[in-house]
Every structure is written in structure tokens, then in C-alpha cells.
Design a protein around this motif. Structure first.
Motif, short mmCIF file in Angstrom:
data_model
loop_
_atom_site.label_atom_id
_atom_site.label_comp_id
_atom_site.label_asym_id
_atom_site.label_seq_id
_atom_site.Cartn_x
_atom_site.Cartn_y
_atom_site.Cartn_z
N ARG A 60 150.72 0.12 66.91
CA ARG A 60 150.93 -0.10 65.48
C ARG A 60 150.19 0.94 64.66
O ARG A 60 150.71 1.48 63.68
N ASP A 61 148.94 1.21 65.06
CA ASP A 61 148.15 2.23 64.36
C ASP A 61 148.83 3.60 64.46
O ASP A 61 148.86 4.36 63.50
N LEU A 62 149.38 3.90 65.65
CA LEU A 62 150.07 5.18 65.82
C LEU A 62 151.33 5.24 64.96
O LEU A 62 151.61 6.28 64.36
N ARG A 63 152.06 4.15 64.88
CA ARG A 63 153.26 4.14 64.03
C ARG A 63 152.89 4.34 62.56
O ARG A 63 153.58 5.06 61.84
N LYS A 82 143.94 11.92 66.99
CA LYS A 82 144.08 10.45 67.00
C LYS A 82 145.16 10.02 67.97
O LYS A 82 144.99 9.06 68.73
N VAL A 83 146.28 10.74 67.97
CA VAL A 83 147.36 10.43 68.91
C VAL A 83 146.87 10.66 70.34
O VAL A 83 147.11 9.84 71.23
N LEU A 88 145.37 8.46 75.51
CA LEU A 88 144.45 8.46 76.65
C LEU A 88 143.97 7.04 76.96
O LEU A 88 143.89 6.66 78.13
N ASP A 89 143.68 6.27 75.92
CA ASP A 89 143.28 4.87 76.13
C ASP A 89 144.40 4.07 76.79
O ASP A 89 144.16 3.32 77.74
N ILE A 90 145.60 4.25 76.29
CA ILE A 90 146.75 3.52 76.83
C ILE A 90 147.00 3.94 78.28
O ILE A 90 147.24 3.10 79.15
N LYS A 91 146.91 5.22 78.52
CA LYS A 91 147.12 5.75 79.87
C LYS A 91 146.13 5.13 80.85
O LYS A 91 146.49 4.75 81.96
#
Length: 167
Positions: A60-63, A82-83, A88-91
């Protein structure tokens, strides 16, 4: 003029630090047995909902970041770190919680933004597609490697990256 030679001295760590770092009476043993692995998997599975909520918040933050960047094209390069950090966190968490496809998409997004400077319209669209694809994987709970369709999406994202980077 003679130079003074300094010889390094290695100091052994106090054993009380080791006892604090490794507890053989509390927690998991150091050797990963099938029983220990099963316990770890149970703990990870019990935190799956927390994982989904955390990743959903990141997406959501990325969107939101992408919407803001769409309005200010000259400042798009500011969103790249930021992206990259969010990807990296999601990965790092995707495969652990049964979403290897999410890990693949996040790695692709991270590696892509690492290579960018000024962001062209086409590159911006590829970033947006990565975020949308991760969102769909999480929303549809696509676990495992995905079907033929998901694999085709990953392939097309790679082709899009190559095209916009002119590789």
C-alpha cells in the motif's frame, strides 16, 4: 627514521558473552533436526497472517508512493531507494511464508530499481507493474511458484526490464 611496528593483539571474548548468545537450555538447539525444523515451520506458519498484513502495508505504501511520483515525474528518482528497501524486505520474507513467487517479483523489482538513475516513463511503468504483480500474488494468495500464467508474467517483466534498460 625508524617506523614503529605495531603488532595486533587478539583478545579472547569473555565466555559470559557466549553464554548469553547461545543458550543450550532455552530455545532451539543448534543442530537442525527434523523435529526442530517442524517446530520452526509451525512457528513461521502461525505468523503467516502477520506476514500478509505487513507485506500488504508495504505494498500500500508503495502504491501511494507511485501515485505521488506519477504526479511529479521530475522527482521520481527520489522514490527509488524506498522502492528498493521495501522490495528487499518483501523478498526476504516471501519464501519463508510460502510465497516464493512474491520473492521472485520483489527481487526483480529491487534489482531493477538499483540500476536506475533518472526514471523514464517506461521504467516508471515497469516499477508500477512489479508492485501490482506483488499485490495480486498476495491478494490471491498465490503460494508456491505459481501456474503457467504467473510464470509468464515473470517472464514478461524480465523482457520489459531488458527493453527499458536496452539490454
Amino acid at each position: 627514521m625508524r617506523r614503529k611496528v605495531i603488532i595486533p593483539e587478539f583478545i579472547a571474548a569473555p565466555q559470559n558473552l557466549r553464554r548469553k548468545a547461545v543458550s543450550l537450555t532455552v530455545g532451539m538447539p543448534v543442530v537442525l533436526t527434523p523435529e526442530t525444523a517442524a517446530k520452526l515451520e509451525k512457528v513461521i506458519a502461525s505468523h503467516g497472517d502477520n506476514f500478509a498484513v505487513e507485506i500488504l502495508d508495504k505494498l500500500r505504501d508503495l502504491r501511494k508512493l507511485i501515485l505521488e511520483a506519477a504526479a511529479e515525474p521530475q522527482d521520481r528518482y527520489l522514490m527509488l531507494p524506498k522502492v528498493g528497501y521495501a522490495a528487499l524486505d518483501i523478498k526476504g520474507m516471501g519464501t519463508m511464508f510460502g510465497y516464493p513467487l512474491l520473492t521472485i517479483l520483489a527481487k526483480s523489482a529491487h534489482d531493477f530499481v538499483k540500476r536506475l538513475g533518472a526514471v523514464t516513463e517506461a521504467q516508471f511503468e515497469v516499477i508500477r507493474l512489479h508492485v501490482d504483480a506483488m499485490y495480486v500474488v498476495l491478494a490471491q494468495q498465490v503460494t508456491g511458484e505459481g501456474s503457467t500464467t504467473e510464470k509468464e508474467v515473470v517472464k514478461m517483466l524480465r523482457e520489459a526490464i531488458n527493453k527499458v534498460l536496452k539490454i
